[in-house]
Write an enzyme that holds these catalytic residues in place. Structure first.
Site, PDB file in Angstrom:
ATOM      1  N   LEU A  21     -34.887  60.629 -87.627  1.00 13.40           N
ATOM      2  CA  LEU A  21     -35.491  59.775 -88.336  1.00 13.40           C
ATOM      3  C   LEU A  21     -34.586  58.758 -88.191  1.00 13.40           C
ATOM      4  CD1 LEU A  21     -38.383  61.248 -90.065  1.00 13.40           C
ATOM      5  CD2 LEU A  21     -38.479  59.913 -87.838  1.00 13.40           C
ATOM      6  N   LYS A  73     -21.434  69.424 -86.873  1.00 10.30           N
ATOM      7  CA  LYS A  73     -21.346  68.895 -87.988  1.00 10.30           C
ATOM      8  C   LYS A  73     -20.137  69.360 -87.836  1.00 10.30           C
ATOM      9  CE  LYS A  73     -25.326  67.696 -90.332  1.00 10.30           C
ATOM     10  NZ  LYS A  73     -25.984  67.910 -91.468  1.00 10.30           N
ATOM     11  N   ASN A  94     -20.867  64.451 -91.262  1.00  7.74           N
ATOM     12  CA  ASN A  94     -22.462  63.831 -90.421  1.00  7.74           C
ATOM     13  C   ASN A  94     -21.955  62.914 -90.828  1.00  7.74           C
ATOM     14  OD1 ASN A  94     -21.748  63.031 -93.510  1.00  7.74           O
ATOM     15  ND2 ASN A  94     -24.509  62.817 -93.384  1.00  7.74           N
ATOM     16  N   ALA A 133     -27.885  79.896 -96.810  1.00  8.34           N
ATOM     17  CA  ALA A 133     -26.129  79.901 -96.611  1.00  8.34           C
ATOM     18  C   ALA A 133     -25.411  78.705 -95.594  1.00  8.34           C
ATOM     19  CB  ALA A 133     -25.079  80.732 -97.624  1.00  8.34           C
ATOM     20  N   GLY A 135     -25.363  75.223 -93.221  1.00 12.68           N
ATOM     21  CA  GLY A 135     -24.246  74.430 -92.943  1.00 12.68           C
ATOM     22  C   GLY A 135     -24.849  72.868 -94.444  1.00 12.68           C
ATOM     23  N   ASN A 155     -29.767  84.746-100.088  1.00 12.75           N
ATOM     24  CA  ASN A 155     -29.547  84.224 -98.621  1.00 12.75           C
ATOM     25  C   ASN A 155     -29.446  85.537 -97.946  1.00 12.75           C
ATOM     26  OD1 ASN A 155     -29.029  82.439 -96.511  1.00 12.75           O
ATOM     27  ND2 ASN A 155     -27.502  83.680 -95.741  1.00 12.75           N
ATOM     28  N   GLU A 159     -23.630  87.887 -96.744  1.00 10.85           N
ATOM     29  CA  GLU A 159     -21.920  88.220 -96.457  1.00 10.85           C
ATOM     30  C   GLU A 159     -21.673  86.300 -96.829  1.00 10.85           C
ATOM     31  OE1 GLU A 159     -23.456  90.194 -94.095  1.00 10.85           O
ATOM     32  OE2 GLU A 159     -23.535  91.801 -95.848  1.00 10.85           O
TER      33      GLU A 159
HETATM   34  P1  ATR Z   1     -28.127  74.231 -91.653  1.00 13.97           P
HETATM   35  O1  ATR Z   1     -27.190  73.890 -90.630  1.00 13.97           O
HETATM   36  O2  ATR Z   1     -29.030  73.750 -91.467  1.00 13.97           O
HETATM   37  O3  ATR Z   1     -27.550  74.724 -92.126  1.00 13.97           O
HETATM   38  P2  ATR Z   1     -27.925  76.780 -90.502  1.00 13.97           P
HETATM   39  O4  ATR Z   1     -26.655  76.268 -90.911  1.00 13.97           O
HETATM   40  O5  ATR Z   1     -28.274  77.245 -89.082  1.00 13.97           O
HETATM   41  O6  ATR Z   1     -28.150  75.229 -90.534  1.00 13.97           O
HETATM   42  O7  ATR Z   1     -28.927  77.394 -91.536  1.00 13.97           O
HETATM   43  C1  ATR Z   1     -30.017  77.955 -91.565  1.00 13.97           C
HETATM   44  C2  ATR Z   1     -29.993  78.725 -92.937  1.00 13.97           C
HETATM   45  O8  ATR Z   1     -31.423  79.562 -92.826  1.00 13.97           O
HETATM   46  C3  ATR Z   1     -29.190  80.291 -93.176  1.00 13.97           C
HETATM   47  O9  ATR Z   1     -28.774  80.044 -94.632  1.00 13.97           O
HETATM   48  C4  ATR Z   1     -30.249  81.526 -92.551  1.00 13.97           C
HETATM   49  O10 ATR Z   1     -30.094  82.527 -93.157  1.00 13.97           O
HETATM   50  P3  ATR Z   1     -28.733  83.367 -92.570  1.00 13.97           P
HETATM   51  O11 ATR Z   1     -27.955  82.917 -92.504  1.00 13.97           O
HETATM   52  O12 ATR Z   1     -29.289  84.800 -92.739  1.00 13.97           O
HETATM   53  O13 ATR Z   1     -29.119  83.258 -90.791  1.00 13.97           O
HETATM   54  C5  ATR Z   1     -31.387  80.789 -93.543  1.00 13.97           C
HETATM   55  N1  ATR Z   1     -32.477  81.624 -92.232  1.00 13.97           N
HETATM   56  C6  ATR Z   1     -33.125  80.868 -91.379  1.00 13.97           C
HETATM   57  N2  ATR Z   1     -34.534  81.517 -90.550  1.00 13.97           N
HETATM   58  C7  ATR Z   1     -34.399  82.088 -91.735  1.00 13.97           C
HETATM   59  C8  ATR Z   1     -35.634  82.849 -92.535  1.00 13.97           C
HETATM   60  N3  ATR Z   1     -36.869  83.244 -91.115  1.00 13.97           N
HETATM   61  N4  ATR Z   1     -35.642  83.674 -93.302  1.00 13.97           N
HETATM   62  C9  ATR Z   1     -34.634  83.947 -94.294  1.00 13.97           C
HETATM   63  N5  ATR Z   1     -33.775  83.033 -94.155  1.00 13.97           N
HETATM   64  C10 ATR Z   1     -33.561  82.249 -92.319  1.00 13.97           C
END
Ligand code: ATR
Length: 275
Positions: A21, A73, A94, A133, A135, A155, A159
């Site tokens: 958007l 990013k 960003n 946890a 980006g 998270n 880790e």
């Molecule tokens: P962004 O840049 O938008 O933060 P990202 O780096 O892909 O996107 O991070 C997505 C976050 O959502 C991560 O913390 C991910 O958990 P993992 O570190 O275990 O991958 C979390 N996430 C995505 N889908 C999830 C789900 N179904 N249940 C729990 N956590 C989820």
């Protein structure tokens, strides 16, 4: 106002980018200030493989500003002459401003987290829990700890949370310990759980939310996520993801145009896209 050969181009890049958007947000701002002959904001899908060629194009076409989203990013940082200190600490950019061929990277995501919260309550001394946890969590962790909050991260992959708390302080937990979140003052969802079309999902069981908490979801499609609906029902104070998106855009607007952003007009344009 009409577009001329002198009109400066700003754009959002990502893969995918169609859902962004940012064009509506920034163009509404240009219009409200009567500078829509000076600037135009468009979107461009740029794949990871094409990022290097795209960056050559930025220099060739003298594109003024680039807003970047997933997945660029971090990888875009290698193409910049300069990165401001905050973006360096967060480890992601960003926003890129082209000053006569010199590209400088910034991060405005953290302001998108901190400013909407500070309109409601101070962060100093508060316990802020992040769910997620990735980006977006890095920017949020930088922002809230910078303002004196104590950090907790929950998270799925503990880790990754630990990596963030090692840098910014605080405690990291797996989702199996999420009931500890009951003691947090402010909870921010920085996962993608609840994002359209999975609107029925929530990262946090409703019973852990109470009336004295502030719940902020950075997801803005849907406008009101299940997490925010649950929080409202529990009597908590909520902050919509549109406020994060608006604020990070406002900070970008200032960097690209050197004008203060017309906040109300930009918020209205954003809310209009939600209907
Ligand atoms: P962004 O840049 O938008 O933060 P990202 O780096 O892909 O996107 O991070 C997505 C976050 O959502 C991560 O913390 C991910 O958990 P993992 O570190 O275990 O991958 C979390 N996430 C995505 N889908 C999830 C789900 N179904 N249940 C729990 N956590 C989820």
């Amino acid at each position: 106002m009409s577009i001329t050969a002198k009109t400066k181009i700003c754009m959002v890049i990502g893969d995918p980018v169609n859902h962004s958007l940012s064009p509506q947000l920034h163009n509404a701002g240009y219009k409200a200030l009567g500078i829509d002959n000076e600037y135009i904001f468009v979107g461009c899908r740029v794949t990871s493989e094409n990022l290097s060629d795209f960056m050559k194009g930025v220099r060739t076409m003298n594109i003024r500003g680039i807003s970047c989203t997933i997945p660029h990013k971090i990888s875009i940082m290698q193409y910049l002459e300069e990165i401001d200190d905050t973006a360096k600490k967060i480890g992601a950019v960003n926003t890129i401003v082209n000053e006569s061929g010199k590209l400088k990277g910034y991060n405005t995501d953290w302001e998108g987290i901190v400013i909407p919260i500070e309109k409601i309550t101070s962060l100093d001394g508060k316990t802020v829990a992040l769910i997620g946890a990735g980006g977006a969590a890095h920017g949020a962790a930088f922002g809230v700890t910078q303002k004196g909050a104590k950090l907790q991260i929950y998270n799925r992959t503990p880790e990754k949370g630990l990596e963030i708390t090692r840098q910014f302080g605080g405690e990291s937990f797996g989702l199996d310990e999420i009931e500890k979140i009951k003691n947090a003052d402010i909870i921010i969802n920085v996962t993608s759980v609840g994002l359209s079309p999975n609107e029925n999902e929530t990262p946090l069981p409703k019973e852990y939310i109470s009336a004295n908490q502030v719940i902020f979801d950075i997801i803005y499609t849907p406008y009101e996520t299940r997490l925010l609906k649950d929080a409202k029902e529990q009597g908590a104070t909520i902050i919509h993801g549109t406020e994060m998106f608006l604020q990070q855009g406002i900070e970008q607007f200032k960097l690209y145009t050197e004008h203060d952003a017309p906040v109300d007009a930009m918020r209205q344009a954003l809310l209009n896209t939600m209907n």
